[in-house]
Design a protein around this motif. Structure first.
Motif, mmCIF file in Angstrom:
data_model
loop_
_atom_site.group_PDB
_atom_site.id
_atom_site.type_symbol
_atom_site.label_atom_id
_atom_site.label_comp_id
_atom_site.label_asym_id
_atom_site.label_seq_id
_atom_site.Cartn_x
_atom_site.Cartn_y
_atom_site.Cartn_z
ATOM 1 N N VAL A 77 64.916 39.089 60.357
ATOM 2 C CA VAL A 77 64.716 37.932 61.251
ATOM 3 C C VAL A 77 63.277 37.904 61.751
ATOM 4 O O VAL A 77 62.611 36.860 61.698
ATOM 5 N N LEU A 78 62.771 39.042 62.223
ATOM 6 C CA LEU A 78 61.382 39.106 62.699
ATOM 7 C C LEU A 78 60.403 38.704 61.600
ATOM 8 O O LEU A 78 59.478 37.933 61.829
ATOM 9 N N ARG A 79 60.622 39.238 60.400
ATOM 10 C CA ARG A 79 59.710 38.982 59.283
ATOM 11 C C ARG A 79 59.666 37.508 58.909
ATOM 12 O O ARG A 79 58.588 36.921 58.747
ATOM 13 N N SER A 139 54.787 43.583 53.590
ATOM 14 C CA SER A 139 55.081 43.242 54.988
ATOM 15 C C SER A 139 54.312 44.092 55.982
ATOM 16 O O SER A 139 53.819 43.571 56.984
ATOM 17 N N ARG A 140 54.214 45.387 55.737
ATOM 18 C CA ARG A 140 53.499 46.256 56.685
ATOM 19 C C ARG A 140 52.009 45.934 56.743
ATOM 20 O O ARG A 140 51.419 45.874 57.813
ATOM 21 N N VAL A 141 51.408 45.737 55.601
ATOM 22 C CA VAL A 141 49.973 45.455 55.539
ATOM 23 C C VAL A 141 49.669 44.099 56.179
ATOM 24 O O VAL A 141 48.766 43.980 57.015
ATOM 25 N N VAL A 142 50.431 43.081 55.799
ATOM 26 C CA VAL A 142 50.226 41.744 56.356
ATOM 27 C C VAL A 142 50.443 41.763 57.868
ATOM 28 O O VAL A 142 49.655 41.192 58.630
ATOM 29 N N SER A 143 51.485 42.455 58.311
ATOM 30 C CA SER A 143 51.755 42.537 59.746
ATOM 31 C C SER A 143 50.621 43.231 60.483
ATOM 32 O O SER A 143 50.243 42.814 61.580
ATOM 33 N N ALA A 144 50.058 44.280 59.886
ATOM 34 C CA ALA A 144 48.925 44.971 60.514
ATOM 35 C C ALA A 144 47.722 44.032 60.632
ATOM 36 O O ALA A 144 47.003 44.049 61.648
ATOM 37 N N LEU A 145 47.495 43.207 59.624
ATOM 38 C CA LEU A 145 46.402 42.224 59.701
ATOM 39 C C LEU A 145 46.679 41.200 60.806
ATOM 40 O O LEU A 145 45.757 40.793 61.530
ATOM 41 N N PHE A 146 47.942 40.805 60.951
ATOM 42 C CA PHE A 146 48.298 39.877 62.027
ATOM 43 C C PHE A 146 48.121 40.530 63.398
ATOM 44 O O PHE A 146 47.776 39.857 64.364
ATOM 45 N N VAL A 147 48.356 41.840 63.497
ATOM 46 C CA VAL A 147 48.114 42.559 64.751
ATOM 47 C C VAL A 147 46.641 42.409 65.135
ATOM 48 O O VAL A 147 46.320 42.054 66.284
ATOM 49 N N LEU A 148 45.762 42.672 64.188
ATOM 50 C CA LEU A 148 44.323 42.551 64.464
ATOM 51 C C LEU A 148 43.951 41.119 64.843
ATOM 52 O O LEU A 148 43.165 40.891 65.779
ATOM 53 N N LEU A 176 52.173 39.286 68.611
ATOM 54 C CA LEU A 176 51.574 40.602 68.457
ATOM 55 C C LEU A 176 52.659 41.679 68.438
ATOM 56 O O LEU A 176 52.650 42.565 67.567
ATOM 57 N N ALA A 177 53.602 41.601 69.360
ATOM 58 C CA ALA A 177 54.687 42.590 69.420
ATOM 59 C C ALA A 177 55.544 42.555 68.158
ATOM 60 O O ALA A 177 55.926 43.605 67.618
ATOM 61 N N MET A 178 55.834 41.362 67.663
ATOM 62 C CA MET A 178 56.604 41.234 66.419
ATOM 63 C C MET A 178 55.843 41.867 65.260
ATOM 64 O O MET A 178 56.422 42.597 64.439
ATOM 65 N N ALA A 179 54.553 41.593 65.184
ATOM 66 C CA ALA A 179 53.734 42.131 64.093
ATOM 67 C C ALA A 179 53.617 43.654 64.190
ATOM 68 O O ALA A 179 53.657 44.341 63.163
ATOM 69 N N VAL A 180 53.491 44.179 65.404
ATOM 70 C CA VAL A 180 53.437 45.635 65.581
ATOM 71 C C VAL A 180 54.737 46.261 65.099
ATOM 72 O O VAL A 180 54.734 47.252 64.352
#
Length: 142
Positions: A11-13, A69-78, A109-113
């Motif tokens: 759901v988050l993704r 997903s992890r890499v893209v989410s980390a980029l979204f965190v930044l 940000l929290a979702m991406a983290v």
């Protein structure tokens, strides 16, 4: 689906991916040059607007599909840290009447983290691709 944990990450993704995809699409539809001009007006190089919009558009699709997903989410965190610090922090959590606050950015940000830490395997395209490659590699060793 393996468990409730994976269902929650799915759901988050998907929601995070759709949200960023739409934000990237709007930047291009509204005229990416306008966004570049706005970046210049707040002291950021205008060319960054292209990178941000492409990251949002392509990264959003990748998340929905479950690719990296992890890499893209980390980029979204930044990206969200930059948006909060450079643009939204001065307006406060709920905004100042002229600009929205950083509450949505903080939620994204929290979702991406969460996704960058845990990943999301359920209905993820990269799981199908990499599992298949791994099983092919194992079968070729036998």
């Amino acid at each position: 689906m393996e468990n409730k944990y994976e269902a929650g990450n799915l759901v988050l993704r998907v929601i995070l991916g759709m949200t960023f995809f739409i934000h990237g699409l709007v930047k291009f539809q509204g005229g990416i040059g306008n966004t570049a001009g706005w970046f210049d007006s707040i002291g950021l190089p205008g060319f960054l607007a292209y990178g941000v919009a492409l990251l949002e558009l392509i990264g959003g699709i990748a998340l929905v599909l479950g690719l990296f997903s992890r890499v893209v989410s980390a980029l979204f965190v930044l990206l969200m840290i930059g948006a909060i610090v450079k643009v939204k922090l001065a307006a406060g959590f709920l905004g100042n009447g002229q600009m929205t606050g950083y509450e949505l950015d903080l939620a994204l940000l929290a979702m991406a983290v969460a996704l960058s830490i845990s990943g999301s395997k359920a209905y993820a395209l990269d799981q199908a691709i990499f599992k298949r490659q791994e099983s092919e590699k194992l079968s070729s060793m036998n």
